[in-house]
Write an enzyme that holds these catalytic residues in place. Structure first.
Site, mmCIF file in Angstrom:
data_model
loop_
_atom_site.group_PDB
_atom_site.id
_atom_site.type_symbol
_atom_site.label_atom_id
_atom_site.label_comp_id
_atom_site.label_asym_id
_atom_site.label_seq_id
_atom_site.Cartn_x
_atom_site.Cartn_y
_atom_site.Cartn_z
ATOM 1 N N HIS A 164 -3.459 7.252 2.291
ATOM 2 C CA HIS A 164 -3.860 5.851 1.757
ATOM 3 C C HIS A 164 -5.115 5.381 2.447
ATOM 4 C CE1 HIS A 164 -4.291 1.693 1.220
ATOM 5 N NE2 HIS A 164 -3.720 1.059 2.272
ATOM 6 N N ASN A 209 -10.387 -0.180 0.213
ATOM 7 C CA ASN A 209 -8.881 -0.166 0.216
ATOM 8 C C ASN A 209 -8.405 -0.820 -0.990
ATOM 9 O OD1 ASN A 209 -6.227 -0.765 0.634
ATOM 10 N ND2 ASN A 209 -6.554 -1.524 2.766
ATOM 11 N N CYS A 235 0.832 -1.323 0.087
ATOM 12 C CA CYS A 235 -0.074 -0.037 0.151
ATOM 13 C C CYS A 235 0.749 1.406 -0.109
ATOM 14 C CB CYS A 235 -0.940 -0.089 1.311
ATOM 15 S SG CYS A 235 -1.815 -1.531 1.371
HETATM 16 O O1 UT7 Z 1 -4.115 -1.128 3.726
HETATM 17 C C1 UT7 Z 1 -3.068 -1.778 4.232
HETATM 18 C C2 UT7 Z 1 -2.995 -1.371 5.682
HETATM 19 N N1 UT7 Z 1 -4.278 -1.962 6.459
HETATM 20 C C3 UT7 Z 1 -4.927 -1.289 7.299
HETATM 21 O O2 UT7 Z 1 -4.587 -0.281 7.719
HETATM 22 C C4 UT7 Z 1 -5.893 -2.073 8.158
HETATM 23 C C5 UT7 Z 1 -5.729 -1.683 9.597
HETATM 24 N N2 UT7 Z 1 -7.003 -2.385 10.474
HETATM 25 C C6 UT7 Z 1 -8.174 -1.881 10.385
HETATM 26 O O3 UT7 Z 1 -8.862 -1.148 9.497
HETATM 27 C C7 UT7 Z 1 -9.133 -2.586 11.323
HETATM 28 O O4 UT7 Z 1 -8.385 -3.341 12.314
HETATM 29 C C8 UT7 Z 1 -10.287 -3.621 10.776
HETATM 30 C C9 UT7 Z 1 -11.313 -2.763 9.858
HETATM 31 C C10 UT7 Z 1 -9.476 -4.298 9.811
HETATM 32 C C11 UT7 Z 1 -11.122 -4.167 11.838
HETATM 33 O O5 UT7 Z 1 -11.619 -3.310 12.837
HETATM 34 P P1 UT7 Z 1 -11.469 -3.458 14.227
HETATM 35 O O6 UT7 Z 1 -12.109 -2.415 14.896
HETATM 36 O O7 UT7 Z 1 -9.920 -3.522 14.395
HETATM 37 O O8 UT7 Z 1 -12.013 -4.980 14.547
HETATM 38 P P2 UT7 Z 1 -11.488 -6.189 15.330
HETATM 39 O O9 UT7 Z 1 -10.607 -6.652 14.622
HETATM 40 O O10 UT7 Z 1 -11.007 -5.694 16.386
HETATM 41 O O11 UT7 Z 1 -12.803 -6.811 15.438
HETATM 42 C C12 UT7 Z 1 -13.727 -6.370 16.526
HETATM 43 C C13 UT7 Z 1 -15.146 -7.530 16.483
HETATM 44 C C14 UT7 Z 1 -14.531 -9.118 16.659
HETATM 45 O O12 UT7 Z 1 -15.563 -9.609 17.286
HETATM 46 P P3 UT7 Z 1 -15.433 -10.029 18.813
HETATM 47 O O13 UT7 Z 1 -13.936 -10.783 18.909
HETATM 48 O O14 UT7 Z 1 -15.145 -8.557 19.532
HETATM 49 O O15 UT7 Z 1 -16.620 -10.610 19.081
HETATM 50 C C15 UT7 Z 1 -14.739 -9.529 15.149
HETATM 51 O O16 UT7 Z 1 -14.686 -10.942 14.865
HETATM 52 O O17 UT7 Z 1 -15.485 -7.451 15.196
HETATM 53 C C16 UT7 Z 1 -15.638 -8.662 14.583
HETATM 54 N N3 UT7 Z 1 -15.700 -8.625 13.034
HETATM 55 C C17 UT7 Z 1 -16.504 -8.118 12.228
HETATM 56 N N4 UT7 Z 1 -17.858 -8.235 12.788
HETATM 57 C C18 UT7 Z 1 -18.921 -7.871 11.774
HETATM 58 C C19 UT7 Z 1 -14.504 -8.470 12.318
HETATM 59 N N5 UT7 Z 1 -14.817 -8.137 11.168
HETATM 60 C C20 UT7 Z 1 -16.333 -8.124 10.989
HETATM 61 C C21 UT7 Z 1 -17.164 -7.883 9.886
HETATM 62 N N6 UT7 Z 1 -18.533 -7.531 10.375
HETATM 63 N N7 UT7 Z 1 -16.883 -7.710 8.796
#
Ligand code: UT7
Length: 316
Positions: free
Chosen positions: A242, A272, A114
């Site tokens: 980005h 993204n 990226c």
């Molecule tokens: O381009 C390259 C660089 N990439 C990035 O910069 C990405 C950086 N990371 C992010 O943008 C975020 O971490 C994500 C968008 C990928 C995820 O968001 P988050 O707020 O960090 O969520 P999380 O991974 O902490 O997950 C929170 C909860 C989890 O459930 P529990 O364990 O709290 O019950 C996940 O299982 O959200 C759940 N979850 C979802 N729920 C509904 C994860 N994906 C989804 C989904 N829909 N699509």
């Protein structure tokens, strides 16, 4: 001082639009979760008959046409990507033939995930200094749908396809882009297995680790670019982030006290797109008149590697 100016931009997107609602039919997610956690509403996906090469050609043609330069004026053609149609030849080599660049035009693809477009800008600045012709064509292009696991709700809601292009010109009296590039080797938190992988080659990401990395690295990178250029936050007309997650952008904006009106993005309708995201946004800003002649954009990318990169671009 010598460096680059941005002459023109172009872009190409696949026809297919994937809405959050569409994704709720294939994974356990909701429009509300995706919108509030990422800022994404829709993304594009290549379908039958659409390819990485076609997107690159269309974006490149548009940028070259807007620049009003002949193919013979191009000294360097670089494509930042990790999802080309072939491992080789590089897509940039195909562009050489299709667009009619001279045989001594330096053409290659570059993988810095990226951060790739910013890496490619810096590479173009270095190469053009020594090239016989002073125009460069720099693209960021991805077909991420090819490496996206549509059973993994934590990644498939994020990624989209697209290509952005920029024509840059090197000049002895042009400003340096003051690139700040970095890499912290980490193959565990964000990676796509290669040709030797036994399983399908999908993007794997530990979202929270990458989020923390981005929130720490992006503001520091912006500050370093500004410091190197001897500029203040107020001297930049547009911050071109980005488009990975709106929350990362918001946090960086707050930390550096950047005016929100200078940080508008397009993640809502692109998702993204990895290396394509910065040039796609640049094209949108230039096409809508939000970035005008004589104005300065600070581009910043971050992603797998882990890599990061920031650079300034002044619109000619
Ligand atoms: O381009 C390259 C660089 N990439 C990035 O910069 C990405 C950086 N990371 C992010 O943008 C975020 O971490 C994500 C968008 C990928 C995820 O968001 P988050 O707020 O960090 O969520 P999380 O991974 O902490 O997950 C929170 C909860 C989890 O459930 P529990 O364990 O709290 O019950 C996940 O299982 O959200 C759940 N979850 C979802 N729920 C509904 C994860 N994906 C989804 C989904 N829909 N699509």
């Amino acid at each position: 001082m010598n460096g680059l100016k941005l002459v023109s931009t172009g872009s190409a997107m696949p026809k297919g639009v994937v809405t959050n609602e569409d994704l709720t039919k294939i994974v356990d997610t909701s429009d509300e979760w995706i919108t509030t956690r990422t800022g994404i509403h829709t993304r594009r996906r290549c379908g039958e008959g659409e390819s990485h090469t076609q997107l690159c050609l269309a974006a490149a043609r548009q940028a070259l046409e807007r620049a009003g330069i002949a193919p013979e004026a191009v000294g360097v053609c670089l494509i930042a990507t990790f999802t080309g149609d072939h491992l080789n030849p590089a897509t940039a080599c195909i562009l050489q033939k299709e667009l009619g660049f001279p045989e001594d035009t330096v053409c290659f693809d570059l993988n810095a995930a990226c951060s790739g477009f910013v890496y490619a800008l810096h590479t173009a600045q270095c190469l053009l200094a020594a090239a016989p012709r002073k125009f460069g064509l720099v693209l960021g292009a991805e077909v991420l749908s090819r490496v996206t696991d549509y059973t993994d709700r934590s990644t498939c809601i994020l990624f989209g396809d697209g290509a952005g292009a920029a024509v840059v010109e090197w000049g002895e009296d042009y400003p340096s882009i003051h690139a700040v590039l970095g890499c912290r080797g980490d193959a565990d938190v964000l990676y796509t297995p290669g040709v030797n992988a036994e399983a399908p080659s999908y993007i794997h990401m530990e979202g929270q680790s990458v989020f923390r990395f981005a929130v720490e690295t992006v503001p520091r990178c912006i500050s370093q670019v500004l410091e190197q250029a001897g500029l203040g936050v107020e001297d930049v007309d547009r911050y071109v982030f980005h488009q990975a997650n709106q929350r990362i952008i918001d946090l960086a904006m707050r930390k550096l006290h950047l005016p929100p009106e200078k940080c508008t993005g397009n993640i809502a309708h692109t998702g993204n797109t990895s290396a394509a995201s910065v040039p796609l946004l640049l094209d949108e800003l230039v096409s809508t008149g939000a970035l005008r002649s004589g104005q300065r954009a600070l581009c910043v990318g971050f992603g797998a590697g882990l890599t990061w990169g920031g650079a300034l671009l002044e619109l000619k």
